[in-house]
Design an enzyme around this catalytic site. Sequence first.
Site, PDB file in Angstrom:
ATOM      1  N   ASP A  12       0.847  -1.180   0.000  1.00 56.21           N
ATOM      2  CA  ASP A  12       0.000   0.000   0.000  1.00 56.21           C
ATOM      3  C   ASP A  12       0.891   1.241   0.000  1.00 56.21           C
ATOM      4  OD1 ASP A  12      -3.159   0.418   1.470  1.00 56.21           O
ATOM      5  OD2 ASP A  12      -1.865   2.055   0.828  1.00 56.21           O
ATOM      6  N   GLU A 128      -2.616   0.375  -4.530  1.00 53.41           N
ATOM      7  CA  GLU A 128      -2.325  -0.857  -3.777  1.00 53.41           C
ATOM      8  C   GLU A 128      -2.382  -2.103  -4.638  1.00 53.41           C
ATOM      9  OE1 GLU A 128      -5.818  -2.232  -1.133  1.00 53.41           O
ATOM     10  OE2 GLU A 128      -5.605  -0.100  -0.763  1.00 53.41           O
TER      11      GLU A 128
END
Length: 383
Positions: A12, A128
Amino acid sequence: MNPRPRRVAHLDMDAFYASVELLRYPELRGQPVVIGGRNDHQPVMQADGTYAYSRLRDYVGRGVITTSTYEARALGVFSAMGMMKAAKLAPDAVLLPTDFDAYRRYSRMFKAAVTAIVPEMEDRGIDEIYLDLTDHDDDTRALALRIKQAVRDATGLSCSIGVAPNKLLAKICSDLEKPDGLTILDHADVAHRIWPLPVRKINGIGPKAAEKLAKLDIRIIEELAHADLGLLQKHFGRTYAEWLHRVSHGIDDRPVVTSSEPKSISRETTFERDLHAKHDREILSGIFTRLCTRLAEDLQRKGYVGRTIGIKLRYEDFKTVTRDLSLPAATADATAIRRAAGECLKRVPLQKRLRLLGVRVSTLSKTAAASGAVDVFQGQLAL
DNA sequence: TCTGGGGTCCTAGGACCC
DNA sequence: TCTGGGGTCCTAGGACCC
């Protein structure tokens, strides 16, 4: 031979949009900065070469925060918060407009850097990804650190990585040591690292489910893990209750999916002010046509045609309705989309003012150019 | 001071078919 | 001739995610 235990990473990017903006405006580093709103607050270059920035307090109108820096989050300003509310909490925060082209560019850069090391990537949006590390022999920590360094070298940006036996746990633990985090978790760690967390940390438990659970005195994952299955079934239905039970014990068998086709493509817009179907007919019609034109361009650029055309309306009271219509043949033509969307619009009540209008195309297939002439020929035979 | 834009998946009823 | 059962498509709404 026993199959290897799965090793899944969730990566992320840290405060992605805000961090991309800080590369451009490095003097803002360390300050509360928010990204969002309508795009009429570009920084202005001054005579002395420095920038004059908009402040959150100067903003008027609709819109939400898209991202904020960690300094702004410390003041209580988070994604999806209304701009006016955010302005009360952090009036002096710098406000920057969104620049999706830049974010998409950086997104491609970090993904390319990662897939050069681990090709097994599942795309989960602009900032992500999941990675399947199972077939890589390297030590987990060394491999994860190498990926983080590659992302930094390619973009100048930091990311957080969680590595665990499945996607559910990897996703939760990538968040545990943000920013610039690296968290490695095993099934044996679930009870002490996962169970103390609020149920909202589970991907798939949203505000509604969390609220229902709170009414049953279930707030953290441990309480969910020990909850009576019958009680959960009574309130959530069998399928969802069984899923809740599984995820609370850290169980998740979903594979890392490295390729997929889009299911729908859409365009929507929230108006500057609420519009009335009759009183603002001209304006509305122009917006409607423009949405269809842009949607048709999106389809053509991406190489898809769609057979189901749908509209979405949001009224002034925020109630949302949708209508859709399946056509005999797929299209990517603006006029055909506009016509079908117009038919949908006739089936919707138009007394209340509108705040949003959207157009969507689904039941997609690749166009001849995108899929190859053979597929189209076979499609015709099938008819 | 109300709450963006782009998606996915699930549920559920009715139509329609075998 | 009070009426099965399964499969698929269509449509509408809602929860959830980034």
